[in-house]
Design an enzyme around this catalytic site. Structure first.
Site, PDB file in Angstrom:
ATOM      1  N   GLN A 297      59.930  10.795  37.347  1.00 19.36           N
ATOM      2  CA  GLN A 297      61.059  11.200  36.510  1.00 19.36           C
ATOM      3  C   GLN A 297      61.209  12.719  36.531  1.00 19.36           C
ATOM      4  O   GLN A 297      60.241  13.453  36.363  1.00 19.36           O
ATOM      5  CB  GLN A 297      60.859  10.680  35.076  1.00 19.36           C
ATOM      6  CG  GLN A 297      62.051  10.884  34.162  1.00 19.36           C
ATOM      7  CD  GLN A 297      63.291  10.093  34.586  1.00 19.36           C
ATOM      8  OE1 GLN A 297      63.196   9.021  35.178  1.00 19.36           O
ATOM      9  NE2 GLN A 297      64.472  10.619  34.298  1.00 19.36           N
TER      10      GLN A 297
ATOM     11  N   LYS B 299      64.196   2.109  32.166  1.00 23.26           N
ATOM     12  CA  LYS B 299      63.965   1.631  33.531  1.00 23.26           C
ATOM     13  C   LYS B 299      62.921   0.513  33.529  1.00 23.26           C
ATOM     14  O   LYS B 299      63.077  -0.508  34.207  1.00 23.26           O
ATOM     15  CB  LYS B 299      63.535   2.804  34.432  1.00 23.26           C
ATOM     16  CG  LYS B 299      64.688   3.776  34.703  1.00 23.26           C
ATOM     17  CD  LYS B 299      64.282   5.074  35.391  1.00 23.26           C
ATOM     18  CE  LYS B 299      65.482   6.021  35.462  1.00 23.26           C
ATOM     19  NZ  LYS B 299      65.186   7.320  36.090  1.00 23.26           N
TER      20      LYS B 299
ATOM     21  N   ASP C  40      63.901   6.416  44.688  1.00 14.24           N
ATOM     22  CA  ASP C  40      64.825   7.366  44.066  1.00 14.24           C
ATOM     23  C   ASP C  40      65.584   8.178  45.111  1.00 14.24           C
ATOM     24  O   ASP C  40      66.548   8.883  44.780  1.00 14.24           O
ATOM     25  CB  ASP C  40      64.030   8.316  43.161  1.00 14.24           C
ATOM     26  CG  ASP C  40      64.510   8.296  41.734  1.00 14.24           C
ATOM     27  OD1 ASP C  40      65.504   7.614  41.456  1.00 14.24           O
ATOM     28  OD2 ASP C  40      63.895   8.973  40.902  1.00 14.24           O
TER      29      ASP C  40
HETATM   30  N1  GUN Z   1      66.416  12.638  36.011  1.00 14.27           N
HETATM   31  C1  GUN Z   1      67.740  12.473  35.794  1.00 14.27           C
HETATM   32  N2  GUN Z   1      68.218  11.492  36.598  1.00 14.27           N
HETATM   33  C2  GUN Z   1      67.172  11.042  37.326  1.00 14.27           C
HETATM   34  C3  GUN Z   1      67.045  10.036  38.310  1.00 14.27           C
HETATM   35  O1  GUN Z   1      67.978   9.341  38.716  1.00 14.27           O
HETATM   36  N3  GUN Z   1      65.788   9.859  38.810  1.00 14.27           N
HETATM   37  C4  GUN Z   1      64.744  10.609  38.398  1.00 14.27           C
HETATM   38  N4  GUN Z   1      63.577  10.384  38.965  1.00 14.27           N
HETATM   39  N5  GUN Z   1      64.835  11.551  37.502  1.00 14.27           N
HETATM   40  C5  GUN Z   1      66.048  11.769  36.958  1.00 14.27           C
END
Ligand code: GUN
Length: 292
Positions: free
Chosen positions: A98, A54, A121
């Site tokens: 995350q 990311k 998110d």
């Molecule tokens: N863990 C797995 N997919 C995601 C996501 O799209 N965002 C976040 N923050 N954690 C994740």
């Protein structure tokens, strides 16, 4: 192969190029550089890989990223204090925590601490609540689900009235995808580990979204001819012929299903790249919101 391949890498690249152009235009117009804070708690290796990708993707489109890491032993109060600091930092337009969080931390309270207009998110309880309600709109939609919808909208003239089956009911993918499909006027069935006659239910799908995390669970015989199949799964299976000793497969038995489906996403190179593209889009949108 009869199915058309839905190339997530190529679609995501177009989205990223669009974001990069908009970020460049912002800079030229003297506006702020969009900023994304990533919060990684603990040392989950998969999460470390995701967060690094990311941050790299941000750099490639000119978005500033602020990497924050906390040890797995951090207290709830310390984790929330970091989020509050990021809420107050004007250079940070989006905050991504995350998931999953280490045991002992209250995920809902942490997500609830994120300022609504920085929730790129889309997991803040208010944004999810709005997604679930008629006539209400979330400020942000979770990234993997919006990537799935983007691919479906490219693959079908309309989702109105189609039978959509979602395999999995997770907070991150299954449930929000199902809500988005309902909002697009599809007829939606959510399947899970207790569903009776799963192959029969899956065979009713014009659109199938598989997000259960079980390697190659969906067989060719489960799929309606011509169906559009979106495979969200990323599973490691042992493979001694590969340098790393494993390969990545989806929740769908690709080699079988590609002979039956009308269109299908590969793994890797399907949904994965879309998640990051949508995160970049949301971060740019958050920066645009902060201009006003
Ligand atoms: N863990 C797995 N997919 C995601 C996501 O799209 N965002 C976040 N923050 N954690 C994740």
């Amino acid at each position: 192969m009869t199915a058309q391949l839905i190339d997530g890498t190529a679609i995501a690249e177009q989205i990223r190029a669009g974001v990069a152009a908009d970020v460049k235009a912002r800079k030229e117009a003297g506006k702020s550089i969009p900023g994304l804070a990533t919060v990684l708690i603990g040392e989950n290796p998969a999460s470390q890989v995701y967060v690094r990708s990311k941050q790299k993707a941000c750099a490639e489109v000119g978005i500033q990223s602020f990497g924050q890491t906390l040890p797995a032993t951090v207290s709830q109060a310390e984790a929330e204090a970091l989020i509050k600091e990021l809420n107050d930092n004007p250079a940070v337009n989006g905050i991504l925590v995350q998931l999953p969080l280490p045991k002992g931390l209250d995920e809902e309270r942490i997500l609830n601490t994120i300022r609504l207009d920085k929730d790129v998110d889309g997991f803040h309880p208010v944004n999810i609540g709005r997604l679930a309600q008629k006539g209400r709109d979330p400020l942000f939609v979770p990234c993997t689900p919006s990537g799935v919808m983007y691919m479906l909208e490219k693959s079908l003239p309309s989702l109105e009235g189609v039978n959509a089956v979602v395999l999995g009911r997770s907070n991150i993918v299954g449930m929000p995808v199902a809500l988005l499909l309902v909002r697009a006027n599809a007829t939606v069935t959510i399947c899970h580990s207790r569903t009776h006659n799963l192959p029969d239910v899956v065979r009713s799908a014009d659109v199938l979204v598989a997000a259960v995390g079980k390697a190659e669970m969906v067989r060719g015989s489960w799929v309606k001819p011509g169906a559009v199949v979106i495979d969200v799964g990323i599973n490691r299976v042992e493979d001694a012929t590969r340098p790393r000793g494993y390969r990545l497969v989806g929740d769908v038995a690709f080699d079988e299903v590609k002979e039956v489906a009308g269109a299908i996403t590969p793994v890797p190179g399907g949904v994965g790249p879309m998640t990051i593209a949508m995160l970049l889009k949301n971060t740019l949108a958050a920066a645009e919101m902060s201009d006003k």
